[in-house]
Scaffold this active site. Structure first.
Site, PDB file in Angstrom:
ATOM      1  N   HIS A  32      64.241   3.274  16.597  1.00 12.75           N
ATOM      2  CA  HIS A  32      64.194   4.134  17.785  1.00 12.75           C
ATOM      3  C   HIS A  32      65.584   4.525  18.275  1.00 12.75           C
ATOM      4  O   HIS A  32      65.818   5.657  18.653  1.00 12.75           O
ATOM      5  CB  HIS A  32      63.417   3.450  18.914  1.00 12.75           C
ATOM      6  N   ARG A  53      64.152   4.568   9.854  1.00 14.47           N
ATOM      7  CA  ARG A  53      63.452   4.586  11.141  1.00 14.47           C
ATOM      8  C   ARG A  53      63.871   3.434  12.050  1.00 14.47           C
ATOM      9  O   ARG A  53      63.714   2.262  11.708  1.00 14.47           O
ATOM     10  CB  ARG A  53      61.933   4.548  10.924  1.00 14.47           C
ATOM     11  N   TYR A  69      64.651  22.962  20.300  1.00 12.16           N
ATOM     12  CA  TYR A  69      64.399  24.233  19.630  1.00 12.16           C
ATOM     13  C   TYR A  69      64.620  25.399  20.574  1.00 12.16           C
ATOM     14  O   TYR A  69      64.758  25.229  21.782  1.00 12.16           O
ATOM     15  CB  TYR A  69      62.968  24.280  19.068  1.00 12.16           C
ATOM     16  N   ARG A 108      71.441  27.690  26.332  1.00  8.52           N
ATOM     17  CA  ARG A 108      70.412  26.687  26.640  1.00  8.52           C
ATOM     18  C   ARG A 108      70.297  25.670  25.503  1.00  8.52           C
ATOM     19  O   ARG A 108      70.125  24.476  25.745  1.00  8.52           O
ATOM     20  CB  ARG A 108      69.060  27.371  26.895  1.00  8.52           C
ATOM     21  N   GLU A 143      54.524  25.230  35.574  1.00  5.41           N
ATOM     22  CA  GLU A 143      54.688  26.324  34.604  1.00  5.41           C
ATOM     23  C   GLU A 143      53.564  26.255  33.592  1.00  5.41           C
ATOM     24  O   GLU A 143      52.711  25.368  33.650  1.00  5.41           O
ATOM     25  CB  GLU A 143      56.046  26.223  33.908  1.00  5.41           C
ATOM     26  N   LYS A 202      64.656  21.655  26.165  1.00  2.65           N
ATOM     27  CA  LYS A 202      63.656  22.334  25.324  1.00  2.65           C
ATOM     28  C   LYS A 202      63.419  21.507  24.063  1.00  2.65           C
ATOM     29  O   LYS A 202      63.879  21.835  22.967  1.00  2.65           O
ATOM     30  CB  LYS A 202      64.106  23.765  24.998  1.00  2.65           C
ATOM     31  N   LEU A 221      61.007  24.491  32.620  1.00  2.00           N
ATOM     32  CA  LEU A 221      62.072  24.924  31.727  1.00  2.00           C
ATOM     33  C   LEU A 221      62.688  26.187  32.336  1.00  2.00           C
ATOM     34  O   LEU A 221      61.956  27.069  32.799  1.00  2.00           O
ATOM     35  CB  LEU A 221      61.486  25.255  30.352  1.00  2.00           C
TER      36      LEU A 221
HETATM   37  N1  PDD Z   1      58.126  28.775  24.985  1.00  2.00           N
HETATM   38  N2  PDD Z   1      58.188  27.036  29.719  1.00  2.00           N
HETATM   39  C1  PDD Z   1      57.838  26.426  28.583  1.00  2.00           C
HETATM   40  C2  PDD Z   1      57.217  25.072  28.656  1.00  2.00           C
HETATM   41  C3  PDD Z   1      58.078  27.060  27.349  1.00  2.00           C
HETATM   42  O1  PDD Z   1      57.745  26.441  26.218  1.00  2.00           O
HETATM   43  C4  PDD Z   1      58.651  28.359  27.328  1.00  2.00           C
HETATM   44  C5  PDD Z   1      58.946  29.087  26.052  1.00  2.00           C
HETATM   45  C6  PDD Z   1      58.986  28.962  28.555  1.00  2.00           C
HETATM   46  C7  PDD Z   1      59.622  30.325  28.626  1.00  2.00           C
HETATM   47  O2  PDD Z   1      60.953  30.272  28.176  1.00  2.00           O
HETATM   48  P1  PDD Z   1      61.663  31.551  27.534  1.00  2.00           P
HETATM   49  O3  PDD Z   1      61.493  32.693  28.492  1.00  2.00           O
HETATM   50  O4  PDD Z   1      63.079  31.129  27.418  1.00  2.00           O
HETATM   51  O5  PDD Z   1      61.007  31.797  26.215  1.00  2.00           O
HETATM   52  C8  PDD Z   1      58.755  28.274  29.736  1.00  2.00           C
HETATM   53  C9  PDD Z   1      58.434  29.275  23.662  1.00  2.00           C
HETATM   54  C10 PDD Z   1      58.328  30.753  23.560  1.00  2.00           C
HETATM   55  C11 PDD Z   1      57.606  28.515  22.659  1.00  2.00           C
HETATM   56  O6  PDD Z   1      57.515  27.304  22.800  1.00  2.00           O
HETATM   57  O7  PDD Z   1      57.080  29.116  21.723  1.00  2.00           O
END
Ligand code: PDD
Length: 285
Positions: A102, A100, A33, A52, A182, A149, A207
């Site tokens: 895996h 389903r 996402y 990304r 993070e 992501k 990320l």
């Molecule tokens: N989250 N690290 C993680 C684990 C994240 O889920 C996010 C973003 C970031 C920051 O990434 P960016 O600057 O590209 O938004 C770092 C989004 C906003 C979410 O899951 O809602």
């Protein structure tokens, strides 16, 4: 006004916007996402988010569901139909629908696409930034591929919930070496007493945030001293300032970590300045 979502080729009212129960996103979290900020109806840093997205998809061997130009039209249309001036747009691509099992479907299936958008309160967000947020630290327990992501976010969900239950807004993961990686949905930063802005390298354990990347460009242009290295919770407790970055919050000052005040317990000057200047360095589509 009812909200509209894009689901696999159709714009539908939220209550009718459904996916197949054998969507692999639903059964295996087999998908990725993006979340982008929307300002004045425009998408902030869309090309970087798309780059990304393509990388996340390719790491999981999921095909791009449609050409980039078409995806941009869909995202804009969802923003328009929901009359989003200031808010966020959410875009999700999963491997698709299949019985389903895996392993990947033997016969390739079409990736499934969902796009939603919603307004956020600009005033509320500014108020939160004016007060600053609290953070707790929690042990890192995610898989090593956090560079993807993925919608597989259980550790992030549990960490965020723990933060909420402790009166905080965000949780910072701390790895086995005792270093902050993070936040559960944001990147983590501190500002040292001599004014250097510090965040972990995007090479490992985090990320590669789009807000993070734009902010590093901004800091170079603004001649703000920047150091890319990990830091410990202890260093963060003693820092002059701290903040988090994410598309939904841009630069959000942190004023408390594990119950300890950071600096004088109010948002710091560097964090405030970076928040104010940020959009001069982003692109709008
Ligand atoms: N989250 N690290 C993680 C684990 C994240 O889920 C996010 C973003 C970031 C920051 O990434 P960016 O600057 O590209 O938004 C770092 C989004 C906003 C979410 O899951 O809602």
């Amino acid at each position: 006004m009812s909200r509209i979502a894009y689901v696999n080729g159709q714009y539908r009212e939220m209550r009718d916007a459904t996916v197949n129960i054998e969507d692999r996103g639903y059964q295996f979290a087999d998908g990725v996402y993006e979340v982008c900020e929307v300002r004045n109806g425009q998408i902030v840093d869309f090309p970087k988010h798309m780059k990304r997205l393509q990388r996340s998809l390719s790491e999981l061997r999921i095909a791009m569901p449609m050409p980039l130009a078409s995806l941009q039209i869909v995202v804009h249309e969802v923003i328009r139909r929901n009359r989003v001036g200031y808010g966020i747009v959410y875009l999700q691509v999963t491997r698709g629908v299949s019985r389903r099992d895996h392993a990947f479907p033997i016969k390739p299936v079409k990736p499934a696409v969902v796009v939603t958008a919603r307004n956020l309160s600009f005033t509320k967000n500014q108020e939160t930034a004016a007060h600053g947020i609290g953070v707790i630290t929690v042990p890192e327990n995610r898989w090593p591929r956090v560079d993807i992501k993925s919608v597989s976010l259980l550790p992030n969900v549990l960490a965020k919930q723990q933060a909420r239950e402790n009166g905080a807004y965000e949780a910072w993961f701390v790895d086995a070496e005792g270093l902050v990686t993070e936040g559960s949905s944001s990147n983590a930063w501190i500002v040292t007493k001599d004014g250097r802005v510090v965040t972990r390298s995007a090479e490992q354990g985090i990320l590669a945030g789009i807000t993070r990347s734009v902010l590093t460009d901004a800091m170079a242009a603004l001649q703000v001293k920047f150091e890319e290295r990990p830091f410990t919770p202890q260093e963060a407790y003693e820092a002059a300032e701290a903040f988090v970055t994410a598309s939904s919050q841009i630069v959000m000052p942190v004023v408390r970590i594990d119950g300890r005040n950071i600096g004088n317990g109010t948002p710091g000057a560097v964090s405030k300045r970076l928040r104010e200047e940020f959009h001069r360095f982003s692109s709008f589509s």
